[in-house]
Design an enzyme around this catalytic site. Structure first.
Site, PDB file in Angstrom:
ATOM      1  N   ASP A 142       0.962  -1.196  -0.437  1.00 18.73           N
ATOM      2  CA  ASP A 142      -0.464  -0.379  -0.297  1.00 18.73           C
ATOM      3  C   ASP A 142       0.797   1.229  -0.064  1.00 18.73           C
ATOM      4  O   ASP A 142       1.895   1.776   0.660  1.00 18.73           O
ATOM      5  CB  ASP A 142      -0.938  -0.375   1.303  1.00 18.73           C
ATOM      6  CG  ASP A 142      -1.711   1.408   0.831  1.00 18.73           C
ATOM      7  OD1 ASP A 142      -2.581   1.091   0.456  1.00 18.73           O
ATOM      8  OD2 ASP A 142      -1.923   1.698   2.048  1.00 18.73           O
ATOM      9  N   TYR A 181       2.700  10.257   0.252  1.00 12.52           N
ATOM     10  CA  TYR A 181       3.735  10.099   0.988  1.00 12.52           C
ATOM     11  C   TYR A 181       5.053  10.625   0.209  1.00 12.52           C
ATOM     12  O   TYR A 181       6.027  10.524  -0.999  1.00 12.52           O
ATOM     13  CB  TYR A 181       3.796   8.227   0.241  1.00 12.52           C
ATOM     14  CG  TYR A 181       2.168   7.764   1.458  1.00 12.52           C
ATOM     15  CD1 TYR A 181       1.718   8.447   2.349  1.00 12.52           C
ATOM     16  CD2 TYR A 181       2.053   6.555   1.429  1.00 12.52           C
ATOM     17  CE1 TYR A 181       0.284   7.993   2.661  1.00 12.52           C
ATOM     18  CE2 TYR A 181       1.563   5.909   1.688  1.00 12.52           C
ATOM     19  CZ  TYR A 181       0.622   6.600   2.727  1.00 12.52           C
ATOM     20  OH  TYR A 181      -0.916   6.245   3.094  1.00 12.52           O
ATOM     21  N   HIS A 200      -8.017   9.178  -1.205  1.00 10.16           N
ATOM     22  CA  HIS A 200      -7.055   8.487   0.128  1.00 10.16           C
ATOM     23  C   HIS A 200      -8.778   9.836   1.220  1.00 10.16           C
ATOM     24  O   HIS A 200      -8.300   8.971   2.607  1.00 10.16           O
ATOM     25  CB  HIS A 200      -5.722   9.803   0.331  1.00 10.16           C
ATOM     26  CG  HIS A 200      -4.814   9.357   1.112  1.00 10.16           C
ATOM     27  ND1 HIS A 200      -3.459   9.135   0.976  1.00 10.16           N
ATOM     28  CD2 HIS A 200      -5.186   9.104   2.578  1.00 10.16           C
ATOM     29  CE1 HIS A 200      -2.974   9.208   1.855  1.00 10.16           C
ATOM     30  NE2 HIS A 200      -3.540   8.712   2.865  1.00 10.16           N
ATOM     31  N   SER A 237     -10.791   5.544   1.551  1.00  7.33           N
ATOM     32  CA  SER A 237     -10.509   5.963   2.883  1.00  7.33           C
ATOM     33  C   SER A 237     -10.604   7.068   3.964  1.00  7.33           C
ATOM     34  O   SER A 237     -10.097   8.152   3.362  1.00  7.33           O
ATOM     35  CB  SER A 237      -8.564   5.821   2.437  1.00  7.33           C
ATOM     36  OG  SER A 237      -7.599   5.490   3.910  1.00  7.33           O
ATOM     37  N   SER A 258      -2.214   2.192  10.550  1.00  6.81           N
ATOM     38  CA  SER A 258      -1.317   2.742  11.828  1.00  6.81           C
ATOM     39  C   SER A 258      -1.820   1.197  12.749  1.00  6.81           C
ATOM     40  O   SER A 258      -2.171   1.919  13.995  1.00  6.81           O
ATOM     41  CB  SER A 258      -1.373   3.739  12.245  1.00  6.81           C
ATOM     42  OG  SER A 258      -1.036   4.587  12.226  1.00  6.81           O
ATOM     43  N   GLN A 313      10.297  -0.009   9.176  1.00  2.00           N
ATOM     44  CA  GLN A 313      10.892   0.663   8.348  1.00  2.00           C
ATOM     45  C   GLN A 313      12.177  -0.834   8.645  1.00  2.00           C
ATOM     46  O   GLN A 313      13.444  -0.843   7.270  1.00  2.00           O
ATOM     47  CB  GLN A 313      11.751   1.731   7.815  1.00  2.00           C
ATOM     48  CG  GLN A 313      10.668   2.907   7.624  1.00  2.00           C
ATOM     49  CD  GLN A 313      10.383   2.566   6.223  1.00  2.00           C
ATOM     50  OE1 GLN A 313      10.807   1.712   5.266  1.00  2.00           O
ATOM     51  NE2 GLN A 313       8.055   1.784   6.579  1.00  2.00           N
TER      52      GLN A 313
END
Ligand SMILES: NC(=O)c1ccc[n+]([C@@H]2O[C@H](COP(=O)([O-])OP(=O)(O)OC[C@H]3O[C@@H](n4cnc5c(N)ncnc54)[C@H](OP(=O)(O)O)[C@@H]3O)[C@@H](O)[C@H]2O)c1
Length: 295
Positions: free
Chosen positions: A45, A50, A122, A152, A204, A261
């Site tokens: 995603d 971003y 979004h 979203s 999240s 990450q």
């Protein structure tokens, strides 16, 4: 990893998100994507926004993913590729037809692919006529630029209003959902998913990391954390995987989108989909959030 449905696609029960990945070098980005795919997280995603506010700028996360896909085209066939459009600072949102179509085309260019598997609005644009937004999404599907569409940060009422004007089914909604943000349990989002068969792509899922860093906001979050810690110990896992198992336990088709990450953490997160998280565990977390026992 356990598999689930997203429109016509089969995807892993946990997904990988590219919000925090915008500043990655191509080599780092490739390692993260390969690690996620190897771990079974086949839904990747991202979003055009971003990278905004960072040195790489608007489109930066899509561009680095595009570099990875150009260097290793075989990865494209291993993933279901989701992106989003419709946020354009400082306006801040635009879901008008011309803008959405041009935004999706720009995403295709940056991602260096022929088709986006899931294109999501979004955030809802309160100024764009819903019928026009729907028409843009149907046009993107008809042209083959997009396979499926989703939303979203939409309320259920906003989602239904858009669906009423769309020919294509909305196959997903992407709300914030975690042990420390349980609104989708009660605001109808998960019930809408059950009603339509859409997937709930949960953003999240670790509260943006604060469930693991313990940077908790209030007493309610500390209560949730304490219960998660107890469950994690019993299951022989960590808070992170217990938190993912919590949202996976809901009966709707919930797919957590993890955002770490760190390749080792991506790999370790895959085990969350196989934990023996019980209904009692689920209700303990709900009760900790509400501060009262279930009636
Ligand atoms: N639709 C939307 O409006 C929206 C909004 C936000 C996000 N999203 C989507 O959701 C995805 C995930 O969001 P998110 O990144 O906030 O998810 P998250 O998984 O809740 O949080 C990720 C953060 O937690 C940290 N973390 C994870 N495990 C850790 C550990 N064991 N110890 C310390 N820190 C740890 C990560 O740091 P490390 O990197 O150091 O591990 C990272 O900063 C995004 O990539 C994006 O695709 C969508």
């Amino acid at each position: 990893m356990r598999q689930t449905r997203l429109g016509s696609f089969t995807i892993g029960a946990i997904a990988y998100g590219c919000w925090r990945f915008a500043g990655s070098t191509p080599a780092e980005a490739q390692e993260k994507i390969e690690t996620a795919l190897d771990a079974g997280m086949t839904l990747i995603d991202t979003a055009d926004i971003y990278g905004y506010g960072e040195p790489c700028g608007f489109g930066g996360a899509e561009a680095v993913l595009g570099e990875v896909l150009a260097a290793s085209p075989d990865l494209r066939d291993r993933m279901v590729l989701a992106t989003k459009g419709g946020i354009i600072p400082p306006r801040p949102y635009d879901s008008g037809s011309d803008y959405l179509i041009s935004a999706a085309e720009a995403s295709l260019k940056r991602l260096r692919v022929e088709q986006i598997d899931l294109y999501q609005i979004h955030r809802p644009d309160l100024t764009a006529p819903v019928a026009e937004t729907a028409n843009a999404l149907d046009t993107l599907i008809a042209s083959g630029k997009v396979k499926h569409v989703g939303v979203s940060n939409f309320t259920v009422a906003q989602t239904r209003a858009l669906q009423a004007h769309l020919s294509a089914p909305l196959v997903s909604t992407q709300p914030e959902f975690s042990a420390v943000h349980q609104d989708p349990v009660t605001d109808g989002t998960l019930d809408w998913c059950s009603e339509t068969g859409a997937a709930c792509l949960a953003w999240s899922p670790l509260g943006g990391g604060r469930l693991v860093t313990r940077d908790l906001r209030d007493e309610r979050e500390r209560r949730v954390h304490a219960i998660l810690a107890r469950i994690a110990e019993r299951l022989g896992t960590d808070i992170s995987n217990a938190a993912l198992a919590f949202i996976l336990k809901h009966q709707a088709n919930v797919v957590p989108i993890i955002g770490t990450q760190t390749p080792a953490r991506i790999r370790a997160s895959a085990a969350a989909a196989g934990l023996d998280f019980t209904a009692r565990d689920f209700y303990d977390i709900v009760e900790a959030w509400r501060g009262v026992p279930m009636p």
